[in-house]
Design an enzyme around this catalytic site. Structure first.
Site, mmCIF file in Angstrom:
data_model
loop_
_atom_site.group_PDB
_atom_site.id
_atom_site.type_symbol
_atom_site.label_atom_id
_atom_site.label_comp_id
_atom_site.label_asym_id
_atom_site.label_seq_id
_atom_site.Cartn_x
_atom_site.Cartn_y
_atom_site.Cartn_z
ATOM 1 N N VAL A 144 2.772 -12.405 15.333
ATOM 2 C CA VAL A 144 3.760 -12.650 14.732
ATOM 3 C C VAL A 144 4.624 -14.017 14.871
ATOM 4 C CG1 VAL A 144 6.242 -11.807 14.512
ATOM 5 C CG2 VAL A 144 4.618 -10.073 14.566
ATOM 6 N N THR A 182 1.130 0.449 29.450
ATOM 7 C CA THR A 182 -0.040 -0.505 28.511
ATOM 8 C C THR A 182 -1.251 0.402 28.585
ATOM 9 O OG1 THR A 182 1.393 -2.304 28.602
ATOM 10 C CG2 THR A 182 -1.181 -2.442 28.489
ATOM 11 N N LYS A 222 2.020 1.243 24.924
ATOM 12 C CA LYS A 222 1.451 0.188 24.271
ATOM 13 C C LYS A 222 0.529 -0.209 24.325
ATOM 14 C CE LYS A 222 2.606 -4.887 24.726
ATOM 15 N NZ LYS A 222 1.360 -5.267 25.186
ATOM 16 N N PRO A 231 6.170 -7.751 26.677
ATOM 17 C CA PRO A 231 5.971 -8.130 27.807
ATOM 18 C C PRO A 231 4.630 -9.208 28.288
ATOM 19 C CG PRO A 231 4.940 -6.147 27.580
ATOM 20 C CD PRO A 231 5.702 -6.498 26.234
ATOM 21 N N ARG A 272 -12.314 -13.293 29.259
ATOM 22 C CA ARG A 272 -11.613 -14.318 28.748
ATOM 23 C C ARG A 272 -12.166 -15.871 28.860
ATOM 24 N NH1 ARG A 272 -5.349 -11.936 29.510
ATOM 25 N NH2 ARG A 272 -5.913 -9.844 29.263
ATOM 26 N N TYR A 275 1.884 -1.497 34.447
ATOM 27 C CA TYR A 275 0.376 -1.186 34.668
ATOM 28 C C TYR A 275 0.442 -0.521 35.915
ATOM 29 C CZ TYR A 275 -0.941 -5.221 31.681
ATOM 30 O OH TYR A 275 -1.446 -5.898 30.557
ATOM 31 N N GLN A 334 7.623 -2.768 31.581
ATOM 32 C CA GLN A 334 6.227 -2.330 30.990
ATOM 33 C C GLN A 334 5.525 -2.315 32.376
ATOM 34 O OE1 GLN A 334 3.826 -5.081 31.248
ATOM 35 N NE2 GLN A 334 1.933 -3.396 31.383
ATOM 36 N N ASP A 360 2.990 -5.583 17.490
ATOM 37 C CA ASP A 360 2.967 -6.870 17.680
ATOM 38 C C ASP A 360 1.376 -7.639 17.433
ATOM 39 O OD1 ASP A 360 1.292 -6.665 19.799
ATOM 40 O OD2 ASP A 360 2.719 -6.737 21.346
ATOM 41 N N SER A 408 -0.619 -2.208 19.218
ATOM 42 C CA SER A 408 -0.734 -3.662 19.783
ATOM 43 C C SER A 408 -2.510 -3.481 20.299
ATOM 44 C CB SER A 408 -0.068 -3.910 21.051
ATOM 45 O OG SER A 408 -0.199 -5.061 21.633
ATOM 46 N N GLY A 444 4.785 -12.211 21.691
ATOM 47 C CA GLY A 444 4.341 -12.573 22.956
ATOM 48 C C GLY A 444 4.123 -14.086 22.958
ATOM 49 N N ARG A 445 3.079 -14.864 22.797
ATOM 50 C CA ARG A 445 2.716 -16.177 22.807
ATOM 51 C C ARG A 445 3.773 -17.261 22.457
ATOM 52 N NH1 ARG A 445 -2.165 -14.015 20.937
ATOM 53 N NH2 ARG A 445 -3.844 -14.152 22.540
ATOM 54 N N HIS A 448 -3.085 -6.047 22.357
ATOM 55 C CA HIS A 448 -2.726 -7.201 23.264
ATOM 56 C C HIS A 448 -3.032 -8.630 23.007
ATOM 57 C CE1 HIS A 448 -2.509 -6.243 27.912
ATOM 58 N NE2 HIS A 448 -2.338 -7.722 27.867
ATOM 59 N N SER A 469 7.232 -7.256 31.917
ATOM 60 C CA SER A 469 5.674 -6.995 32.638
ATOM 61 C C SER A 469 6.061 -6.599 34.051
ATOM 62 C CB SER A 469 5.094 -7.987 32.329
ATOM 63 O OG SER A 469 3.765 -7.609 33.117
HETATM 64 C C1 LIG Z 1 0.416 -15.021 28.489
HETATM 65 C C2 LIG Z 1 0.475 -13.388 28.046
HETATM 66 C C3 LIG Z 1 0.454 -12.467 29.069
HETATM 67 C C4 LIG Z 1 0.258 -10.842 28.782
HETATM 68 N N1 LIG Z 1 0.742 -10.101 29.677
HETATM 69 C C5 LIG Z 1 0.940 -8.867 29.218
HETATM 70 C C6 LIG Z 1 1.290 -7.754 30.334
HETATM 71 O O1 LIG Z 1 1.578 -8.289 31.572
HETATM 72 N N2 LIG Z 1 1.422 -6.775 29.994
HETATM 73 C C7 LIG Z 1 1.223 -6.220 28.674
HETATM 74 O O2 LIG Z 1 1.470 -5.036 28.344
HETATM 75 N N3 LIG Z 1 0.949 -7.303 27.727
HETATM 76 C C8 LIG Z 1 0.701 -8.522 28.026
HETATM 77 N N4 LIG Z 1 0.458 -9.452 27.199
HETATM 78 C C9 LIG Z 1 0.412 -9.053 25.696
HETATM 79 C C10 LIG Z 1 1.864 -9.036 24.912
HETATM 80 O O3 LIG Z 1 2.727 -8.076 25.354
HETATM 81 C C11 LIG Z 1 1.643 -8.714 23.501
HETATM 82 O O4 LIG Z 1 0.954 -7.668 23.055
HETATM 83 C C12 LIG Z 1 0.743 -10.023 22.697
HETATM 84 O O5 LIG Z 1 1.084 -11.021 23.326
HETATM 85 C C13 LIG Z 1 1.336 -9.981 21.258
HETATM 86 O O6 LIG Z 1 0.391 -10.979 20.409
HETATM 87 P P1 LIG Z 1 1.141 -12.453 20.366
HETATM 88 O O7 LIG Z 1 0.839 -12.976 21.659
HETATM 89 O O8 LIG Z 1 -0.004 -12.798 19.212
HETATM 90 O O9 LIG Z 1 2.180 -12.342 19.942
HETATM 91 C C14 LIG Z 1 0.443 -10.639 27.407
HETATM 92 C C15 LIG Z 1 0.420 -11.630 26.588
HETATM 93 C C16 LIG Z 1 0.236 -13.054 26.767
HETATM 94 C C17 LIG Z 1 0.147 -14.134 25.566
#
Ligand SMILES: Cc1cc2nc3c(=O)[nH]c(=O)nc-3n(C[C@H](O)[C@H](O)[C@H](O)COP(=O)(O)O)c2cc1C
Length: 367
Positions: free
Chosen positions: A279, A168, A221, A90, A177, A142, A140, A276, A243, A299-300, A245, A119
């Site tokens: 990856v 989450t 999560k 998400p 950040r 919040y 997911q 996550d 995770s 995610g990214r 995050h 999300s």
């Molecule tokens: C731009 C961005 C926004 C995110 N927003 C959420 C979110 O709204 N809810 C959530 O549970 N995780 C959020 N995440 C975390 C991702 O779900 C995930 O845990 C994480 O990106 C995994 O790592 P990776 O980006 O290295 O793959 C976000 C990540 C990114 C990069």
């Protein structure tokens, strides 16, 4: 279609052959604030780096002569079929990098044949996103309000047909950040943020009440210890999502692949474990599964693929993952996901790869 903020004509998705090509194109299409939002982590970004280092701290022990002309990558997770064990994690405020926001990611994952997780803080919302594709999808949440607010959200999620609900739990407060601070920029859903105090007040009892009311599988999560994994199983949650995050919340966390073994050991096969964090390649997916995960989240990379080439770009990324997973498994001597286990890995000292997963990218874009 490519993300907002660019006038460059889209490239056909099949003109991308590697994830690095999608990332480079995304970089060129995002402005600095949006790039910083997606690429950045919390504070010193040590957690983010550790996620990568943890993946690079395992080497393969390949087995040979095992007839790998057919390699099977599909599986089932909480009743949903996965063409590859890669989920779209998400992400909030997706409209800043792709037209259609969350619906674009959902459509890409569903059309490819895997699970997207929407999300609660990205447009276009629960119902409009659900309509973007009839395939299985998860939601997911919040916590942004009182019990009545939660009840209404859960009702909408169930009514719209989402198959599971993730809560989450690594975001009690929004982290510091510094890439965003440097740009004086906040994602749209954080501007005039409603109800952050509810997320800080979120506890096991509230989570359990949500589980009781949901009527679909519910899980947390952001679990990072065997202790919390154990409580989550005792409370009846249906899976464990490991995770940090993506290193965007608590800085100086362990890399998630360094956490995974203790969680898998605690789970003892009772519930599926998802992980996550950094990856980026099929080999990363194979390592996580060999350590006992049932699936990984991305995610990214999902954001970059969508920003580069919209829904088609998201699907292309998953095709690239699929090819890399099949190649890695064949060279490792594994014909199905069930044959992946820890005997195929050996721990090696980190960080083995200072250039990151895509050493051919220009240095300023490297992940
Ligand atoms: C731009 C961005 C926004 C995110 N927003 C959420 C979110 O709204 N809810 C959530 O549970 N995780 C959020 N995440 C975390 C991702 O779900 C995930 O845990 C994480 O990106 C995994 O790592 P990776 O980006 O290295 O793959 C976000 C990540 C990114 C990069």
């Amino acid at each position: 279609m490519p993300g907002p903020g660019t006038n460059n004509p889209p490239r056909p998705a099949d003109s991308y052959f590697t994830a690095a090509e999608l990332i480079e194109d995304a970089f060129n299409r995002m402005n600095e604030s949006v790039w910083g939002y997606v690429a950045g982590g919390a504070e010193s970004e040590t957690s983010k780096r550790r996620n990568r280092d943890a993946l690079d701290s395992w080497a393969f022990r390949a087995r040979i002569l095992r007839r790998v002309d057919k390699v099977e990558t599909s599986s089932t997770l909480l009743g949903s079929k996965l063409r590859i064990p890669v989920l779209f994690a998400p992400m909030g405020s997706m409209d800043v990098f792709v037209d259609g926001g969350g619906a674009a990611g959902v459509e890409a994952a569903c059309r490819f044949g895997t699970l997207p997780i929407l999300s609660s803080v990205t447009p276009p919302g629960i119902e409009a996103t659900a309509k973007s594709h009839p395939g299985d999808k998860w939601f997911q949440l919040y916590i942004r309000g009182d019990d009545a607010w939660i009840f209404d959200m859960v009702r909408q999620v169930r009514q719209a047909g989402y198959k599971a609900l993730l809560l989450t739990v690594d975001t009690a407060v929004y982290s510091i950040r510094e890439r965003q601070i440097a740009q004086r920029w906040l994602p749209p859903t954080k501007r005039g943020d409603q109800g952050p105090e509810y997320q800080a007040m979120f506890d096991w009892d509230t989570a359990a009440r949500i589980k009781d009311m949901a009527g679909i599988p519910v899980f947390l999560k952001g679990i990072q210890t065997a202790e919390d994994a154990e409580i989550s199983m005792q409370r009846g949650f249906d899976a464990i999502y490991v995770s940090n995050h993506g290193g965007r919340q608590l800085d100086h966390s362990l890399g998630t692949l360094d956490i995974l073994p203790e969680i898998v050991e605690a789970a003892k096969g009772r519930v599926p474990v998802i992980v996550d964090g950094a990856v980026s390649r099929g080999s990363d997916v194979v390592k996580a599964l060999a350590l006992g995960a049932s699936a990984v989240g991305v995610g990214r990379l999902q954001a970059y693929a969508l920003a580069a080439a919209g829904v088609e770009g998201g699907m292309r990324l998953l095709e690239i993952f699929e090819k890399e997973i099949v190649t890695t498994m064949a060279l490792l001597g594994a014909r199905s996901l069930g044959e992946l286990n820890a005997s195929l890995l050996r721990a090696v000292p980190p960080p083995s790869n200072p250039d990151g997963p895509f050493p051919h990218l220009p240095a300023h874009i490297r992940l």
